[in-house]
Design a protein around this motif. Structure first.
Motif, mmCIF file in Angstrom:
data_model
loop_
_atom_site.group_PDB
_atom_site.id
_atom_site.type_symbol
_atom_site.label_atom_id
_atom_site.label_comp_id
_atom_site.label_asym_id
_atom_site.label_seq_id
_atom_site.Cartn_x
_atom_site.Cartn_y
_atom_site.Cartn_z
ATOM 1 N N PRO A 184 -16.943 2.273 -7.888
ATOM 2 C CA PRO A 184 -17.056 1.300 -6.792
ATOM 3 C C PRO A 184 -16.135 0.100 -6.918
ATOM 4 O O PRO A 184 -15.828 -0.553 -5.916
ATOM 5 C CB PRO A 184 -18.532 0.867 -6.860
ATOM 6 N N ASP A 185 -15.669 -0.197 -8.142
ATOM 7 C CA ASP A 185 -14.811 -1.371 -8.344
ATOM 8 C C ASP A 185 -13.337 -1.007 -8.519
ATOM 9 O O ASP A 185 -12.546 -1.844 -8.954
ATOM 10 C CB ASP A 185 -15.280 -2.159 -9.572
ATOM 11 N N ALA A 186 -12.970 0.226 -8.196
ATOM 12 C CA ALA A 186 -11.582 0.651 -8.398
ATOM 13 C C ALA A 186 -11.074 1.419 -7.186
ATOM 14 O O ALA A 186 -11.834 2.076 -6.477
ATOM 15 C CB ALA A 186 -11.468 1.509 -9.653
ATOM 16 N N ASP A 187 -9.763 1.321 -6.976
ATOM 17 C CA ASP A 187 -9.098 2.072 -5.912
ATOM 18 C C ASP A 187 -8.532 3.386 -6.432
ATOM 19 O O ASP A 187 -8.495 4.382 -5.704
ATOM 20 C CB ASP A 187 -7.957 1.235 -5.316
ATOM 21 N N VAL A 188 -8.050 3.375 -7.681
ATOM 22 C CA VAL A 188 -7.478 4.585 -8.273
ATOM 23 C C VAL A 188 -7.970 4.731 -9.706
ATOM 24 O O VAL A 188 -8.311 3.753 -10.377
ATOM 25 C CB VAL A 188 -5.930 4.564 -8.262
ATOM 26 N N ASP A 189 -8.004 5.971 -10.167
ATOM 27 C CA ASP A 189 -8.214 6.278 -11.578
ATOM 28 C C ASP A 189 -6.863 6.570 -12.207
ATOM 29 O O ASP A 189 -6.010 7.242 -11.610
ATOM 30 C CB ASP A 189 -9.117 7.504 -11.752
ATOM 31 N N GLY A 225 -0.060 0.619 -10.043
ATOM 32 C CA GLY A 225 -0.241 0.085 -8.699
ATOM 33 C C GLY A 225 0.930 0.389 -7.783
ATOM 34 O O GLY A 225 0.746 0.917 -6.673
ATOM 35 N N PRO A 226 2.168 0.082 -8.202
ATOM 36 C CA PRO A 226 3.327 0.441 -7.380
ATOM 37 C C PRO A 226 3.406 1.927 -7.070
ATOM 38 O O PRO A 226 3.734 2.319 -5.942
ATOM 39 C CB PRO A 226 4.510 -0.021 -8.234
ATOM 40 N N PHE A 227 3.106 2.798 -8.036
ATOM 41 C CA PHE A 227 3.132 4.240 -7.776
ATOM 42 C C PHE A 227 2.088 4.625 -6.739
ATOM 43 O O PHE A 227 2.353 5.447 -5.844
ATOM 44 C CB PHE A 227 2.896 5.008 -9.083
ATOM 45 N N ALA A 228 0.900 4.031 -6.820
ATOM 46 C CA ALA A 228 -0.156 4.339 -5.855
ATOM 47 C C ALA A 228 0.258 3.946 -4.440
ATOM 48 O O ALA A 228 -0.041 4.651 -3.468
ATOM 49 C CB ALA A 228 -1.449 3.629 -6.247
ATOM 50 N N ILE A 229 0.970 2.834 -4.304
ATOM 51 C CA ILE A 229 1.452 2.392 -2.987
ATOM 52 C C ILE A 229 2.637 3.244 -2.541
ATOM 53 O O ILE A 229 2.676 3.748 -1.405
ATOM 54 C CB ILE A 229 1.846 0.909 -3.035
ATOM 55 N N ASP A 230 3.624 3.419 -3.411
ATOM 56 C CA ASP A 230 4.840 4.141 -3.042
ATOM 57 C C ASP A 230 4.556 5.591 -2.654
ATOM 58 O O ASP A 230 5.239 6.166 -1.799
ATOM 59 C CB ASP A 230 5.843 4.121 -4.194
ATOM 60 N N SER A 231 3.570 6.213 -3.283
ATOM 61 C CA SER A 231 3.254 7.619 -3.021
ATOM 62 C C SER A 231 2.307 7.798 -1.848
ATOM 63 O O SER A 231 1.980 8.932 -1.487
ATOM 64 C CB SER A 231 2.637 8.250 -4.274
ATOM 65 N N GLY A 232 1.863 6.685 -1.239
ATOM 66 C CA GLY A 232 0.946 6.766 -0.106
ATOM 67 C C GLY A 232 -0.489 7.049 -0.499
ATOM 68 O O GLY A 232 -1.323 7.336 0.369
ATOM 69 N N MET A 233 -0.786 6.955 -1.784
ATOM 70 C CA MET A 233 -2.144 7.197 -2.247
ATOM 71 C C MET A 233 -3.109 6.145 -1.716
ATOM 72 O O MET A 233 -4.268 6.426 -1.416
ATOM 73 C CB MET A 233 -2.165 7.214 -3.784
ATOM 74 N N ILE A 234 -2.605 4.915 -1.592
ATOM 75 C CA ILE A 234 -3.399 3.813 -1.042
ATOM 76 C C ILE A 234 -2.688 3.305 0.198
ATOM 77 O O ILE A 234 -1.593 2.741 0.101
ATOM 78 C CB ILE A 234 -3.557 2.670 -2.056
#
Length: 418
Positions: free
Chosen positions: A110-115, A142-151
């Protein structure tokens, strides 16, 4: 000139029918040998620098659901094991800070966007180690999660974002705050970190409640100082389990270069002996042989300006305390971020090996060197790193903050032989 039709090949009968049989293989056997070869296997991936490390970044969904099947894939991608120690047949670079993989996927916490799972890979060995986190590569998650469209970003006009990361190795939360440009993590900027050439966009990493990352206790042995091999040692778990010894107790200068550490006839073996014994005392393994290669991490500390003339290259920049850290048996070119977190925590605890080496201002607080009056500036082999550790009224670590940079270097597919 004779035509091709008139050419004849004379085959001299073999004196040995058995030899002739061995030399002329049946066509079916030859074809079978060639059809056993197959195309290289691949999967989508990116390659990022995070702090003073680099790693292959892979989405969790692109790996087999069964994690026991990951090892040969990751070893093949990074180029291990390599008896030559160079990892030329993969993406590794022959040193521990370049032999890494990060696996990132959506989180159910609940306190995280990605594992985020960090994997350290042996260079000459097929060792796959998930026992610790990498603070430097945490900056790239964090940058990878944004760049890959994960978030997905809430707005195309967003200028900054915070990605909440659960590191599965330590079960700890990290908040990564960084600027956004055109829907991607911003790479350009004016922030510099020692150990990396040039400047880049600043990434703030806030490690929430870092104490007890693996052991459940800030001081797993129950002591601020233990004695191992007649050397005083502080065993602490903040960010990652670490142990610290004073350079003078080892009989060496605190400002040895990584090359001088490598060249020393006994220092690395002495540090490894202390580290393995500390690992057992901290409850990380039942025997010294079972202590993981990556934790506890070990470093030796000294007071700024304490190096003897002619030894090492001296203190690079200003700082409150000097450290030389080891990484999987090798002297680190800078300092692992998680070692810096543990060091900053130990510096604020009376009666530790680290606290006796910290140069403080008139108020008894560590002087950051920047006039802010907060934080700790750690001098390492490549320069300095500032860490701000905040404590609550009970003296527990609420969070620790460091600033790093990261950059996407390439993306596409990574190949391995299987």
């Amino acid at each position: 000139m004779k035509s091709l039709q008139s050419l004849r090949i004379a085959v001299r009968p073999s004196a040995s029918p058995r030899l002739a049989h061995q030399c002329v293989r049946p066509l079916s056997t030859t074809m079978q040998r060639f059809t056993q070869a197959r195309r290289q296997q691949s999967l989508p991936a990116a390659y990022y620098r995070g702090g003073t490390s680099r790693a292959i970044m892979i989405r969790r969904e692109d790996l087999p659901p069964d994690q026991t099947q990951w090892d040969p894939i990751l070893l093949g991608c990074i180029g291990s094991p390599d008896p030559y120690g160079r990892q030329l047949d993969g993406m590794g670079g022959g040193i521990s800070s370049l032999s890494k993989v990060c696996v990132v996927g959506p989180s159910t916490h609940p306190d995280a966007d990605v594992d985020y799972t960090f994997i350290s890979l042996g260079i000459k060995t097929p060792h796959v180690d998930l026992s610790s986190n990498c603070g430097n590569m945490s900056a790239a998650v964090g940058p990878f999660a944004i760049d890959s469209g994960m978030i997905p970003l809430s707005s195309s006009e967003s200028t900054t974002t915070t990605v909440r990361i659960l590191n599965t190795n330590t079960n700890k939360i990290i908040h990564a705050n960084f600027p956004i440009i055109d829907g991607e993590a911003q790479a350009d900027g004016s922030f510099a970190i020692d150990g990396v050439a040039g400047t880049a966009s600043r990434i703030e990493l806030r490690f929430i409640d870092p104490a007890g990352s693996r052991t459940g206790h800030l001081f797993p042995t129950g002591n601020h100082i233990d004695t191992i091999d007649a050397v005083p040692v502080t065993c602490i778990d903040a960010g990652n389990p670490c142990c610290f010894v004073e350079a003078s107790a080892l009989g060496v200068s605190g400002v040895l270069t990584p090359q001088q550490i490598d060249d020393h006839p006994s220092l690395k073996a002495q540090l490894e002996s202390i580290r393995r014994q500390a690992g057992v005392k901290m409850g990380l393994a039942g025997t010294e042989d079972d202590v993981p290669g990556s934790v506890p991490k070990i470093g030796f500390v000294s007071r700024p300006g304490g190096g003897e003339e002619g030894e090492g290259e001296g203190l690079v920049g200003n700082g409150n305390v000097v450290v030389r850290a080891m990484s999987v048996g090798q002297p680190h070119k800078a300092v692992p971020v998680t070692v810096a977190l543990a060091l900053a925590t130990a510096a604020n605890m009376e009666g530790t090996v680290v606290s006796t080496c910290v140069v403080r201002d008139g108020d008894g607080q560590a002087d950051s060197g920047s006039g802010s009056g907060s934080g700790l500036v750690i001098a390492h082999a490549s320069g300095t790193l500032e860490v701000d550790a905040r404590f609550d009224e009970r003296g527990d670590v609420s969070f620790a903050t460091v600033f790093r940079t990261a950059r996407r270097l390439m993306e596409g597919r990574v190949f391995w032989k299987g």
